[in-house]
Design a protein around this motif. Structure first.
Motif, PDB file in Angstrom:
ATOM      1  N   ASP A 138       0.824  -1.219   0.000  1.00 17.19           N
ATOM      2  CA  ASP A 138       0.000   0.000   0.000  1.00 17.19           C
ATOM      3  C   ASP A 138       0.860   1.272   0.000  1.00 17.19           C
ATOM      4  O   ASP A 138       0.352   2.364   0.174  1.00 17.19           O
ATOM      5  CB  ASP A 138      -1.000   0.008   1.160  1.00 17.19           C
ATOM      6  CG  ASP A 138      -0.369   0.125   2.542  1.00 17.19           C
ATOM      7  OD1 ASP A 138       0.853   0.374   2.656  1.00 17.19           O
ATOM      8  OD2 ASP A 138      -1.103  -0.037   3.541  1.00 17.19           O
ATOM      9  N   LYS A 139       2.181   1.102  -0.174  1.00 15.48           N
ATOM     10  CA  LYS A 139       3.163   2.195  -0.300  1.00 15.48           C
ATOM     11  C   LYS A 139       3.391   2.933   1.007  1.00 15.48           C
ATOM     12  O   LYS A 139       3.710   4.115   1.022  1.00 15.48           O
ATOM     13  CB  LYS A 139       2.773   3.182  -1.401  1.00 15.48           C
ATOM     14  CG  LYS A 139       2.607   2.554  -2.758  1.00 15.48           C
ATOM     15  CD  LYS A 139       2.203   3.586  -3.793  1.00 15.48           C
ATOM     16  CE  LYS A 139       1.901   2.916  -5.119  1.00 15.48           C
ATOM     17  NZ  LYS A 139       1.484   3.879  -6.136  1.00 15.48           N
ATOM     18  N   SER A 159       5.695   5.988  -4.724  1.00 16.68           N
ATOM     19  CA  SER A 159       6.590   5.067  -5.425  1.00 16.68           C
ATOM     20  C   SER A 159       5.789   3.862  -5.880  1.00 16.68           C
ATOM     21  O   SER A 159       4.570   3.831  -5.772  1.00 16.68           O
ATOM     22  CB  SER A 159       7.713   4.609  -4.475  1.00 16.68           C
ATOM     23  OG  SER A 159       7.163   3.800  -3.440  1.00 16.68           O
ATOM     24  N   GLN A 160       6.513   2.868  -6.321  1.00 17.75           N
ATOM     25  CA  GLN A 160       5.893   1.574  -6.572  1.00 17.75           C
ATOM     26  C   GLN A 160       5.551   0.958  -5.210  1.00 17.75           C
ATOM     27  O   GLN A 160       5.989   1.447  -4.173  1.00 17.75           O
ATOM     28  CB  GLN A 160       6.867   0.681  -7.328  1.00 17.75           C
ATOM     29  CG  GLN A 160       7.202   1.181  -8.713  1.00 17.75           C
ATOM     30  CD  GLN A 160       8.162   0.238  -9.408  1.00 17.75           C
ATOM     31  OE1 GLN A 160       8.225  -0.942  -9.107  1.00 17.75           O
ATOM     32  NE2 GLN A 160       8.911   0.777 -10.364  1.00 17.75           N
ATOM     33  N   PRO A 161       4.786  -0.123  -5.191  1.00 21.46           N
ATOM     34  CA  PRO A 161       4.520  -0.790  -3.910  1.00 21.46           C
ATOM     35  C   PRO A 161       5.828  -1.157  -3.202  1.00 21.46           C
ATOM     36  O   PRO A 161       6.848  -1.407  -3.848  1.00 21.46           O
ATOM     37  CB  PRO A 161       3.751  -2.046  -4.328  1.00 21.46           C
ATOM     38  CG  PRO A 161       3.097  -1.655  -5.611  1.00 21.46           C
ATOM     39  CD  PRO A 161       4.075  -0.750  -6.300  1.00 21.46           C
ATOM     40  N   LEU A 162       5.787  -1.186  -1.877  1.00 18.54           N
ATOM     41  CA  LEU A 162       6.974  -1.498  -1.081  1.00 18.54           C
ATOM     42  C   LEU A 162       7.024  -3.002  -0.817  1.00 18.54           C
ATOM     43  O   LEU A 162       6.028  -3.596  -0.407  1.00 18.54           O
ATOM     44  CB  LEU A 162       6.928  -0.734   0.241  1.00 18.54           C
ATOM     45  CG  LEU A 162       6.711   0.779   0.132  1.00 18.54           C
ATOM     46  CD1 LEU A 162       6.678   1.409   1.510  1.00 18.54           C
ATOM     47  CD2 LEU A 162       7.754   1.427  -0.745  1.00 18.54           C
ATOM     48  N   GLY A 178       9.944  -1.834  -5.886  1.00 18.52           N
ATOM     49  CA  GLY A 178      10.202  -2.270  -7.258  1.00 18.52           C
ATOM     50  C   GLY A 178      11.694  -2.406  -7.488  1.00 18.52           C
ATOM     51  O   GLY A 178      12.392  -3.082  -6.746  1.00 18.52           O
ATOM     52  N   SER A 179      12.219  -1.701  -8.493  1.00 17.42           N
ATOM     53  CA  SER A 179      13.650  -1.758  -8.789  1.00 17.42           C
ATOM     54  C   SER A 179      14.415  -0.623  -8.116  1.00 17.42           C
ATOM     55  O   SER A 179      15.581  -0.389  -8.413  1.00 17.42           O
ATOM     56  CB  SER A 179      13.868  -1.713 -10.308  1.00 17.42           C
ATOM     57  OG  SER A 179      13.320  -0.519 -10.830  1.00 17.42           O
TER      58      SER A 179
END
Length: 193
Positions: A138-139, A159-162, A178-179
Motif C-alpha cells: 500500500d506504499k 513510489s511503486q509498492p513497497l 520495485g527496482s
C-alpha cells in the motif's frame, strides 16, 4: 509444512548454581509455516519445544490466523503477518494473541524490530525506543510500539509498492520499491540520498 519465514530469539534463563543465581542466554529459532503455525526450536538441541496454533477469539471453534508469511521476535512476544493483511502480536509464554492491527490496506511485505539504541555524543546521550516496522504494497511504512500495538507514525511513499525494508539501529531506513531502493530517515521519511 512449508516454512515461509524464520527468526532467532534469545531468552535469559536463571539457574541456581550453589549460592548464586547464574543467568544464561538460551537461543531459539522460530519458524512460520504455510499451515498457520509457528514453531519454537531449541537451537542447542534441534528439538521443537513448542508449537503455536495461532488461534484467537472467543468463538468456538476459534479463528485461525492463516499462513505465516512474516515473523519477528522481541521480548515476551512474537509477531506475524498473514495473507489477510493483518499484523498480530502473540505471547511466547502461552501463544495467545496480545494485539492485532488491520491498518495496512494491502499485503504486508516487510517486518522488522529495531531495538532500543543509545548514541553518546560529547554533549548528550540520544536514545531511540524499541520500535516495530512494517512495510506494505500500500506504499506505506508503519512504525509500532511493539508491546501495545500503538501505531506511532506512518511514512507514505509516492513510489511503486513497497516489498522489503531494513532499519538500522541509528534510524536509517532502506525500503525496496520495485527496482528502486529508498534510503531515508525512519522518523520523517525524508530522503537521505
Amino acid at each position: 509444512s512449508f516454512v515461509f519465514c524464520l527468526r532467532v530469539g534469545q531468552e535469559n534463563e536463571k539457574e541456581d548454581a550453589s549460592d548464586d543465581m547464574v543467568e544464561n542466554i538460551k537461543w531459539y529459532l522460530y519458524t512460520g509455516s504455510y499451515d498457520g503455525t509457528v514453531r519454537r526450536w531449541d537451537i542447542a538441541t534441534g528439538e521443537c519445544v513448542k508449537e503455536y496454533e495461532l488461534e484467537y477469539g472467543e468463538e468456538v471453534p476459534r479463528f485461525r490466523a492463516g499462513c505465516v508469511q512474516l515473523l519477528e521476535v522481541f521480548g515476551p512476544l512474537f509477531y506475524t503477518c498473514t495473507a489477510d493483511k493483518v499484523l498480530r502480536a502473540w505471547s511466547i509464554a502461552d501463544g495467545e494473541m496480545v494485539w492485532e492491527s488491520r491498518a495496512h490496506t494491502d499485503a504486508i511485505t516487510g517486518l522488522q524490530i529495531r531495538a532500543k539504541n543509545e548514541v553518546h555524543t560529547i554533549f548528550e546521550v540520544l536514545e531511540t525506543p524499541d520500535e516495530l516496522y512494517t512495510c506494505s504494497s500500500d506504499k506505506s511504512v508503519r512504525v509500532w510500539e511493539p508491546l501495545t500495538g500503538e501505531c506511532k507514525r506512518v511514512l507514505r511513499f509516492a513510489s511503486q509498492p513497497l516489498y522489503s525494508l531494513h532499519v538500522r539501529a541509528d534510524g536509517a531506513l532502506f525500503v525496496g520499491a520495485g527496482s528502486t531502493i529508498i534510503y531515508c530517515d525512519s522518523d520523517s521519511g525524508d530522503a537521505i540520498r
